[in-house]
Motif scaffolding. Structure first.
Motif, mmCIF file in Angstrom:
data_model
loop_
_atom_site.group_PDB
_atom_site.id
_atom_site.type_symbol
_atom_site.label_atom_id
_atom_site.label_comp_id
_atom_site.label_asym_id
_atom_site.label_seq_id
_atom_site.Cartn_x
_atom_site.Cartn_y
_atom_site.Cartn_z
ATOM 1 N N HIS A 81 4.187 4.210 -12.437
ATOM 2 C CA HIS A 81 5.031 4.925 -13.399
ATOM 3 C C HIS A 81 4.310 6.126 -14.001
ATOM 4 O O HIS A 81 4.946 7.104 -14.398
ATOM 5 N N LYS A 84 5.016 8.881 -11.729
ATOM 6 C CA LYS A 84 6.430 9.270 -11.822
ATOM 7 C C LYS A 84 6.754 9.977 -13.137
ATOM 8 O O LYS A 84 7.792 10.639 -13.241
ATOM 9 N N CYS A 85 5.886 9.838 -14.123
ATOM 10 C CA CYS A 85 6.082 10.567 -15.377
ATOM 11 C C CYS A 85 5.570 12.004 -15.291
ATOM 12 O O CYS A 85 5.636 12.740 -16.282
ATOM 13 N N LEU A 87 2.395 13.139 -14.805
ATOM 14 C CA LEU A 87 1.186 13.342 -15.597
ATOM 15 C C LEU A 87 -0.015 13.825 -14.786
ATOM 16 O O LEU A 87 -1.115 13.955 -15.336
ATOM 17 N N HIS A 300 5.344 5.450 -24.861
ATOM 18 C CA HIS A 300 5.656 6.110 -23.602
ATOM 19 C C HIS A 300 4.446 6.893 -23.080
ATOM 20 O O HIS A 300 3.821 7.642 -23.825
ATOM 21 N N HIS A 301 4.165 6.735 -21.788
ATOM 22 C CA HIS A 301 3.038 7.430 -21.180
ATOM 23 C C HIS A 301 3.182 8.943 -21.302
ATOM 24 O O HIS A 301 2.186 9.653 -21.511
ATOM 25 N N GLU A 302 4.401 9.422 -21.131
ATOM 26 C CA GLU A 302 4.618 10.870 -21.123
ATOM 27 C C GLU A 302 4.361 11.510 -22.487
ATOM 28 O O GLU A 302 4.296 12.743 -22.598
#
Length: 326
Positions: A81, A84-85, A87, A300-302
């Motif tokens: 993920h 997919k973010c 980063l 959230h990672h983003e």
């Protein structure tokens, strides 16, 4: 017979002065500063509250800088993920700044990284194609990755090195967005840890379990060598992997200890949208029980990873370490 209760009389309750009480939060030490237009990043960082998640985020950034000063490893372990973010540019910047010493990922992260480097996009709509029997059968992904692994088998490379080097050698149009290629280019370990049957390239006709297993096993040994150097100031960052990488980390740590490496007094952090059992046990608690500290940052990672990266870059700049080779 049921007992009848009478309400308690509170008139005799004893009280104390608020001024005599110990408090866990106070204005001087914990409150946020004023947020206004025109703040520099450093000014913004100093205005974050010094408690809970904000305090942990700042502490982890400071630990990265401290590890860099001590020339101790900072290992980034990521799930799919994170890729997919979008980063990769953020993480690539940390690698180029020398803040990340090694990158470990699961098979899905490697697949998304490969696809982004090739076509500038990834993450198919599973629900839309699953029942048609089309999910995961993109020819370029399955053929490209399986052939790259097979071709690199005799060279002694591991999974991550093989894919990253292939992306560069094949001149993928978007190679600049590949984390694996970035690791290969900058000469830091990039390891991929696969559970057979979990990734779409395992269902392709060119998949070879012996090759996949051998290449991933080589990466486990390589990662164990980096983990063996974590003691006395290193840092393990687990971002978005709830099961596989926490388990890999625990076993790498165990084998390093078994071989005589004293891996203690290091720190760990788990970044995820919710906190799971295995990261809490296998990243935060068990590994640091012999010294060190574990941090949990939920969100959230983003959002959190760019914030973390910004704080790290500021800290490196203040310490005069920006861009210096590890």
């Amino acid at each position: 017979m049921k007992k009848k209760y009478q309400p308690l009389d509170f008139s005799a309750v004893s009280t104390y002065s608020l001024a005599s009480r110990d408090n866990k939060v106070n204005i001087a030490d914990h409150f946020a500063g004023e947020i206004r237009a025109g703040l520099s990043l450093r000014e913004f960082a100093t205005r974050l509250p010094r408690l809970l998640g904000a305090e942990s985020l700042q502490a982890v950034a400071e630990l990265v800088v401290a590890a860099r000063q001590k020339r101790k490893p900072v290992i980034l372990a990521i799930g799919g993920h994170v890729i997919k973010c979008g980063l990769q540019p953020v993480l690539k910047g940390l690698i180029e700044a020398g803040a990340i010493s090694a990158v470990a990922m699961n098979g899905s992260a490697a697949i998304h990284d490969f696809e982004v480097s090739l076509i500038g996009a990834t993450s198919e709509d599973v629900g839309a194609v699953l029942h048609a029997g089309d999910f995961g059968f993109s020819a370029e992904t399955g053929q490209g990755m399986n052939r790259a692994l097979a071709a690199a088998r005799e060279s002694g490379a591991g999974f991550g090195q093989a894919i990253g080097a292939h992306i560069l050698a094949a001149n993928h149009p978007h190679a600049d967005y590949s984390l694996l290629a970035c690791c290969v280019k900058h000469g830091i370990p990039a390891t991929v840890h696969v559970a057979l049957g979990t990734d779409i390239i395992h269902q392709h006709p060119e998949a070879d379990g012996a090759v996949t297993g051998e290449m991933s096993y080589r990466d486990f040994k390589l990662l164990a060598a980096v983990v063996a150097e974590l003691g006395d100031g290193g840092l393990w960052l687990n971002v978005g992997s709830a099961v596989l990488l926490p388990e890999v980390f625990l076993k790498a740590l165990s084998v390093a200890q078994n071989l005589g490496h004293q891996v203690s007094n290091f720190s760990t952090a788990n970044f995820d949208m919710i906190q799971h059992y295995r990261p809490l046990q296998n990243v935060i608690k068990r590994p640091t029980s012999g010294g060190g500290k574990g941090y949990t940052i939920t969100g959230h990672h983003e959002i959190n990873i760019p914030l973390l990266a910004a704080l790290i870059h500021e800290g490196l700049a203040e310490a005069g370490l920006q861009g210096e080779e590890v």
